[in-house]
Enzyme design. Structure first.
Site, mmCIF file in Angstrom:
data_model
loop_
_atom_site.group_PDB
_atom_site.id
_atom_site.type_symbol
_atom_site.label_atom_id
_atom_site.label_comp_id
_atom_site.label_asym_id
_atom_site.label_seq_id
_atom_site.Cartn_x
_atom_site.Cartn_y
_atom_site.Cartn_z
ATOM 1 C CE LYS A 125 -3.498 -2.660 -0.199
ATOM 2 N NZ LYS A 125 -4.785 -3.052 0.339
HETATM 3 C C1 LIG Z 1 -5.686 -4.029 0.601
HETATM 4 C C2 LIG Z 1 -7.230 -3.895 0.870
HETATM 5 C C3 LIG Z 1 -7.929 -4.234 2.090
HETATM 6 C C4 LIG Z 1 -7.561 -5.023 2.857
HETATM 7 O O1 LIG Z 1 -6.292 -4.716 3.509
HETATM 8 P P1 LIG Z 1 -5.350 -5.842 4.444
HETATM 9 O O2 LIG Z 1 -4.640 -5.226 5.377
HETATM 10 O O3 LIG Z 1 -4.926 -6.937 3.524
HETATM 11 O O4 LIG Z 1 -6.371 -6.700 5.171
HETATM 12 C C5 LIG Z 1 -9.179 -3.759 1.962
HETATM 13 N N1 LIG Z 1 -9.928 -3.070 1.282
HETATM 14 C C6 LIG Z 1 -9.210 -2.718 -0.029
HETATM 15 C C7 LIG Z 1 -9.786 -1.924 -1.102
HETATM 16 C C8 LIG Z 1 -7.840 -3.134 -0.155
HETATM 17 O O5 LIG Z 1 -7.235 -2.803 -1.203
#
Ligand SMILES: *Cc1c(COP(=O)(O)O)cnc(C)c1O
Length: 371
Positions: free
Chosen positions: A186
């Site tokens: 991210k």
């Molecule tokens: C990455 C993501 C999540 C989940 O995050 P995690 O930390 O992997 O549990 C939720 N919603 C969206 C849109 C994402 O891209």
């Protein structure tokens, strides 16, 4: 030239000494859960986002689940969420005991549009989970007004939208609560799983903090049952270091997006990302829509360029949701996008030369195909 889809090693190299120092200091204090580093990161993140409360949790999915659980939605409640997203924004609705109601997305921006959301509202609707897909701001001003009028909770999935803005206000500060993910890829990524919740409501913050820690604020003070989803001390310390670089990284992402735009603009067979007016897009993902998408993906790969499809199957079309009995035609925009979207490499360490190489190969593909 080899261009990976993302290069986390290059990013670590760029901040190695800062990260190594803070990791060493956590290890030398031998405090691994909670403590100063977690409180410090929560305070820093809340301050920069200009919101009152930040609660570190284990990951972004748990952040969504914690919010939805804390709202104590009535049995049979419906929650509206986009058909085009990662599964977390939908599965956590079910886990919290509510019913997922998918809504198709806007054909130009790929996010919820208030009109379509309004059409999905019934007597049982309790909440809307908006997703700032790819880093594009969902129309929060309009969704907040709609939810206020119809007395619905508004939850933001900011997993792809660290410091995205609409009208000068940050994504994550519009709704009742927002979930952030710090999954390593991210825009703000930890070195493992991590996430947080932000909210301006004090009582909700207190309830969520307890829920994610077995219902307790301090040891043995269990007001109710909860679960265990905490932000690791080590991850919090790393995130505090990385947070100081985030603004610069987001600026670089935007510059790369501009460069792609200048190089690819006018190519008839592709559609570049649209940016909503009066918003700041943080380009977690740079998804184009491409004619002959799968052949283009293969061509780029043969030339050393890795791309990803976000997402190859729209949520209502997944086996996990076959129980809802939807057909792809029920969500024409999302079902069309799954055949066309292609995410090009975009990360702060990507050089202009690499962006030019990617763009040149896209142009060559369509020139050769003559399509
Ligand atoms: C990455 C993501 C999540 C989940 O995050 P995690 O930390 O992997 O549990 C939720 N919603 C969206 C849109 C994402 O891209």
């Amino acid at each position: 030239m080899k261009i990976p889809f993302i290069d986390l090693h290059a990013q670590y190299m760029s901040i190695q000494s800062e990260v190594d120092d803070v990791v060493k200091s956590v290890l030398s204090q031998a405090s691994y859960i909670g403590g100063h580093y977690v409180r410090h990161f929560e305070a820093l993140f809340a301050e920069q986002l200009q919101i009152h409360h930040c609660i570190g949790v284990g990951n972004g999915t748990d952040a969504l689940y914690t919010i939805l659980s804390a709202l104590d939605l009535p049995a049979g409640a419906e929650v509206i969420t986009p058909a085009m997203s990662w599964i977390s924004s939908a599965e956590t609705i079910t886990q919290a005991g509510a019913r997922v109601v998918f809504c198709d997305v806007d054909p130009d921006t790929y996010i919820l549009d208030p009109q379509r959301v309004a059409e999905k509202i019934t007597d049982r609707t309790a909440a809307v989970v908006a997703v700032h897909l790819y880093g594009q701001a969902a129309p929060m001003m309009a969704l907040a007004a709609l939810c206020r009028e119809r007395k619905l909770y508004l939850i933001e999935d900011c997993a792809q939208a660290h410091f995205t803005q609409e009208g000068g206000q940050y994504a994550g500060t519009w709704g009742d609560a927002a979930a952030f993910s710090f999954y390593p890829t991210k825009n703000l990524g930890a070195y493992g799983d991590a996430g947080c919740i932000v909210t301006r409501h004090e009582a909700l913050a207190e309830r969520m903090r307890r829920l994610a820690n077995h219902g307790a604020r301090v040891k043995d003070d269990h007001l109710f049952e909860g679960f265990n989803s905490r932000l690791d001390t080590l991850q919090a310390a790393i995130l505090s270091v990385k947070l100081t670089h985030l603004h610069g990284w987001n600026t670089r992402r935007a510059a790369i997006a501009e460069l792609y735009k200048s190089l690819l603009q006018g190519v008839e067979k592709i559609v570049l990302p649209a940016v909503r007016s009066d918003t700041i897009h943080t380009y977690h993902i740079y998804a184009i829509r491409a004619r002959r998408r799968d052949a283009l993906k293969q061509y780029l790969e043969a030339n050393g360029i890795l791309t990803v499809i976000h997402y190859p199957v729209a949520l209502p079309n997944l086996p996990a949701y076959s129980y809802l009995g939807h057909r792809p035609e029920d969500f024409p925009v999302s079902s069309g996008l799954q055949e066309e979207v292609l995410s090009l490499p975009i990360y702060p360490e990507l050089t202009d030369e690499q962006v030019r190489y990617v763009s040149k190969n896209i142009l060559e593909f369509y020139a050769k195909q003559g399509v």
